[in-house]
Design a protein around this motif. Structure first.
Motif, PDB file in Angstrom:
ATOM      1  N   PHE A  99      12.073  -4.538  -3.555  1.00 34.60           N
ATOM      2  CA  PHE A  99      10.994  -3.893  -4.307  1.00 34.60           C
ATOM      3  C   PHE A  99       9.648  -4.509  -3.909  1.00 34.60           C
ATOM      4  O   PHE A  99       8.693  -3.802  -3.569  1.00 34.60           O
ATOM      5  CB  PHE A  99      11.274  -4.086  -5.807  1.00 34.60           C
ATOM      6  N   ILE A 100       9.596  -5.834  -3.923  1.00 33.82           N
ATOM      7  CA  ILE A 100       8.321  -6.514  -3.649  1.00 33.82           C
ATOM      8  C   ILE A 100       7.923  -6.369  -2.178  1.00 33.82           C
ATOM      9  O   ILE A 100       6.750  -6.153  -1.849  1.00 33.82           O
ATOM     10  CB  ILE A 100       8.394  -7.986  -4.107  1.00 33.82           C
ATOM     11  N   GLU A 101       8.894  -6.422  -1.287  1.00 32.55           N
ATOM     12  CA  GLU A 101       8.619  -6.223   0.141  1.00 32.55           C
ATOM     13  C   GLU A 101       7.987  -4.848   0.373  1.00 32.55           C
ATOM     14  O   GLU A 101       7.019  -4.710   1.135  1.00 32.55           O
ATOM     15  CB  GLU A 101       9.952  -6.340   0.914  1.00 32.55           C
ATOM     16  N   MET A 102       8.531  -3.853  -0.312  1.00 29.18           N
ATOM     17  CA  MET A 102       8.006  -2.490  -0.133  1.00 29.18           C
ATOM     18  C   MET A 102       6.628  -2.335  -0.767  1.00 29.18           C
ATOM     19  O   MET A 102       5.768  -1.626  -0.233  1.00 29.18           O
ATOM     20  CB  MET A 102       9.010  -1.464  -0.679  1.00 29.18           C
ATOM     21  N   VAL A 103       6.397  -2.990  -1.909  1.00 32.90           N
ATOM     22  CA  VAL A 103       5.062  -2.956  -2.530  1.00 32.90           C
ATOM     23  C   VAL A 103       4.034  -3.550  -1.561  1.00 32.90           C
ATOM     24  O   VAL A 103       2.987  -2.954  -1.280  1.00 32.90           O
ATOM     25  CB  VAL A 103       5.035  -3.728  -3.880  1.00 32.90           C
ATOM     26  N   LYS A 104       4.360  -4.716  -1.016  1.00 37.41           N
ATOM     27  CA  LYS A 104       3.427  -5.376  -0.086  1.00 37.41           C
ATOM     28  C   LYS A 104       3.136  -4.479   1.106  1.00 37.41           C
ATOM     29  O   LYS A 104       2.000  -4.320   1.538  1.00 37.41           O
ATOM     30  CB  LYS A 104       4.049  -6.674   0.436  1.00 37.41           C
ATOM     31  N   LYS A 105       4.208  -3.910   1.652  1.00 40.27           N
ATOM     32  CA  LYS A 105       4.080  -3.111   2.865  1.00 40.27           C
ATOM     33  C   LYS A 105       3.197  -1.884   2.633  1.00 40.27           C
ATOM     34  O   LYS A 105       2.290  -1.594   3.424  1.00 40.27           O
ATOM     35  CB  LYS A 105       5.480  -2.692   3.325  1.00 40.27           C
ATOM     36  N   VAL A 106       3.447  -1.182   1.542  1.00 37.46           N
ATOM     37  CA  VAL A 106       2.715   0.075   1.327  1.00 37.46           C
ATOM     38  C   VAL A 106       1.239  -0.209   0.997  1.00 37.46           C
ATOM     39  O   VAL A 106       0.354   0.556   1.389  1.00 37.46           O
ATOM     40  CB  VAL A 106       3.410   0.955   0.254  1.00 37.46           C
ATOM     41  N   VAL A 107       0.972  -1.324   0.325  1.00 33.35           N
ATOM     42  CA  VAL A 107      -0.421  -1.668   0.023  1.00 33.35           C
ATOM     43  C   VAL A 107      -1.152  -2.040   1.321  1.00 33.35           C
ATOM     44  O   VAL A 107      -2.265  -1.568   1.590  1.00 33.35           O
ATOM     45  CB  VAL A 107      -0.505  -2.814  -1.015  1.00 33.35           C
ATOM     46  N   ARG A 108      -0.499  -2.863   2.146  1.00 34.58           N
ATOM     47  CA  ARG A 108      -1.137  -3.281   3.411  1.00 34.58           C
ATOM     48  C   ARG A 108      -1.389  -2.081   4.325  1.00 34.58           C
ATOM     49  O   ARG A 108      -2.441  -1.970   4.954  1.00 34.58           O
ATOM     50  CB  ARG A 108      -0.243  -4.293   4.124  1.00 34.58           C
ATOM     51  N   LEU A 109      -0.409  -1.187   4.398  1.00 31.15           N
ATOM     52  CA  LEU A 109      -0.540  -0.021   5.287  1.00 31.15           C
ATOM     53  C   LEU A 109      -1.679   0.906   4.864  1.00 31.15           C
ATOM     54  O   LEU A 109      -2.243   1.627   5.677  1.00 31.15           O
ATOM     55  CB  LEU A 109       0.767   0.782   5.276  1.00 31.15           C
ATOM     56  N   ASN A 110      -1.983   0.887   3.565  1.00 24.12           N
ATOM     57  CA  ASN A 110      -3.020   1.793   3.053  1.00 24.12           C
ATOM     58  C   ASN A 110      -4.280   1.035   2.651  1.00 24.12           C
ATOM     59  O   ASN A 110      -4.991   1.450   1.735  1.00 24.12           O
ATOM     60  CB  ASN A 110      -2.471   2.577   1.854  1.00 24.12           C
ATOM     61  N   GLU A 111      -4.537  -0.061   3.352  1.00 24.41           N
ATOM     62  CA  GLU A 111      -5.644  -0.934   2.937  1.00 24.41           C
ATOM     63  C   GLU A 111      -6.966  -0.187   2.800  1.00 24.41           C
ATOM     64  O   GLU A 111      -7.761  -0.454   1.898  1.00 24.41           O
ATOM     65  CB  GLU A 111      -5.815  -2.110   3.912  1.00 24.41           C
ATOM     66  N   ARG A 112      -7.194   0.802   3.672  1.00 20.59           N
ATOM     67  CA  ARG A 112      -8.510   1.472   3.611  1.00 20.59           C
ATOM     68  C   ARG A 112      -8.670   2.327   2.345  1.00 20.59           C
ATOM     69  O   ARG A 112      -9.762   2.806   2.047  1.00 20.59           O
ATOM     70  CB  ARG A 112      -8.768   2.286   4.881  1.00 20.59           C
ATOM     71  N   PHE A 113      -7.582   2.508   1.606  1.00 18.71           N
ATOM     72  CA  PHE A 113      -7.673   3.283   0.360  1.00 18.71           C
ATOM     73  C   PHE A 113      -7.791   2.404  -0.884  1.00 18.71           C
ATOM     74  O   PHE A 113      -7.777   2.909  -1.997  1.00 18.71           O
ATOM     75  CB  PHE A 113      -6.457   4.204   0.219  1.00 18.71           C
ATOM     76  N   ILE A 114      -7.850   1.081  -0.684  1.00 21.07           N
ATOM     77  CA  ILE A 114      -8.005   0.204  -1.851  1.00 21.07           C
ATOM     78  C   ILE A 114      -9.481   0.171  -2.210  1.00 21.07           C
ATOM     79  O   ILE A 114     -10.312  -0.296  -1.427  1.00 21.07           O
ATOM     80  CB  ILE A 114      -7.500  -1.232  -1.570  1.00 21.07           C
TER      81      ILE A 114
END
Ligand code: PLP
Ligand code: COI
Length: 339
Positions: A99-114
């Motif tokens: 769960f946490i690995e996937m949270v990290k991954k999806v946030v990093r991949l979409n950094e320009r949308f933060i």
């Protein structure tokens, strides 16, 4: 990044981002994490998620902080709550590490949308688990898809940290399965749509539920828990039919840290008239102060004032401070995702 969106005027809704992450459960085990830019999912028309509601979701946020880091708030708690739901509807549990690995991954991949810190907007992270196998009899699926999508969001309720009115409409109930350790399944929310529409049509921010059995005690709001403040005490409902909110759990701890008494117990509706302050709390709602609650059946109005109260403000500022890495995170609630 500034050109990407009008961050300060974002509402709470879905915006397309670059990627989502997916993981399939087949032959009794979880596969590899897949990165996907497709917004749709191929789904069998007899999938158990469609017919029998064998699905669950979660919600958490990623914060772009003034120190340049990106943090998420208590993702282990979301993982644990999802696991509880999975046990309740016979879905395989998503391990916390996955769960946490996937949270990290999806946030990093979409950094320009933060969204930038100053905008007040955040990146909402929405894990979703669905049963995908075909069943016509009522049986659990053999295969599952766990995915996480993200979307930049602004405030859930009008004005952010501003007071809004709520309404009790007694013919509607908070959905029953919440009491059985099954949290955040879509059916519960579909069941709240009509009450929510009625509340909005009458000019309220949100519907407000009493306990389904006796219609005597406070439960929660449509998408947030409830708390009241009086006599230096933080009071929040104990009920089997509300979501165990991670925000509320955190606020109870902060209230205690501030020297307030904390009471989690049944709250009779009439007690509303004794609170000095009242608020809705949740990931999406953060703290949304309540100006008044009307009971449409009795015609009673419980008034908490047009302006947010001092305790609500202090809790709000401290919680935000921790989430944005400004206040000391002495309970170890935040996880840095981008350094
Ligand atoms: N209650 C309901 C019905 C919700 O949908 C939510 C939102 O997730 C909450 C409460 C708040 O829970 P949390 O603080 O874990 O987001
Ligand atoms: C949340 O606060 O995460 C919620 O799930 C509320 C709502 C958007 C369902």
């Amino acid at each position: 990044m500034a050109e990407l969106m009008d961050w300060s005027n974002l509402g709470f809704g879905y915006h397309k981002t670059d990627y989502n992450v997916r993981c399939y459960y087949r032959d009794g085990k979880w596969g590899e994490i897949e990165v996907c830019s497709e917004e749709t999912i191929p789904l069998h028309m007899a999938a158990t998620c469609l017919h029998y509601g064998q699905e669950a979701f979660e919600g958490l946020k990623a914060y772009r902080c003034p120190d340049g880091k990106v943090r998420v708030f208590r993702p282990d708690e979301n993982a644990a709550r999802l696991q509880s739901t999975c046990r309740g509807i016979l879905m395989p549990e998503v391990p916390t590490e996955l769960f946490i690995e996937m949270v990290k991954k999806v946030v990093r991949l979409n950094e320009r949308f933060i969204p930038p810190y100053e905008s007040g907007a955040t990146l909402y992270v929405r894990p979703l688990m669905i049963g995908t196998s075909a069943q016509v009899g009522v049986h659990p699926s053999q295969e599952y898809l766990f995915l996480i999508l993200v979307t930049p969001v602004g405030p859930y309720f009008k004005g952010g940290f501003a007071s809004n009115p709520y309404v009790i409409i007694r013919e509607h109930d908070r959905s029953a399965p919440l009491g059985t350790g099954i949290y955040k399944v879509g059916g519960n929310y579909a069941a709240s749509l009509l009450a929510n529409k009625k509340a909005h049509d009458k000019g309220y921010a949100c519907e407000f539920y009493l306990d389904a059995k006796e219609k005597k005690y406070i439960d929660e709001c449509g998408a947030a828990n409830f708390f009241g403040i009086k006599d230096n005490t933080y009071v929040t409902p104990k009920s089997t039919s509300i979501l165990p909110s991670i925000t509320n759990k955190s606020l109870m701890q902060l209230a205690e840290d501030f020297g307030l008494k904390v009471e989690r117990r049944q709250i009779p509706e009439e007690e509303l008239s004794t609170f000095e302050e009242a608020g809705a709390c949740g990931t999406a709602a953060v703290i949304s102060p309540i100006s008044y609650i009307d009971d449409l059946e009795t015609g009673k109005r419980y008034d908490f004032g047009e302006e947010p109260g001092p305790v609500s403000r202090k809790l709000f500022e401290h919680l935000r401070g921790i989430q944005y890495g400004i206040e000391e995170d002495k309970h170890g609630w935040t996880m840095v995702v981008i350094d």
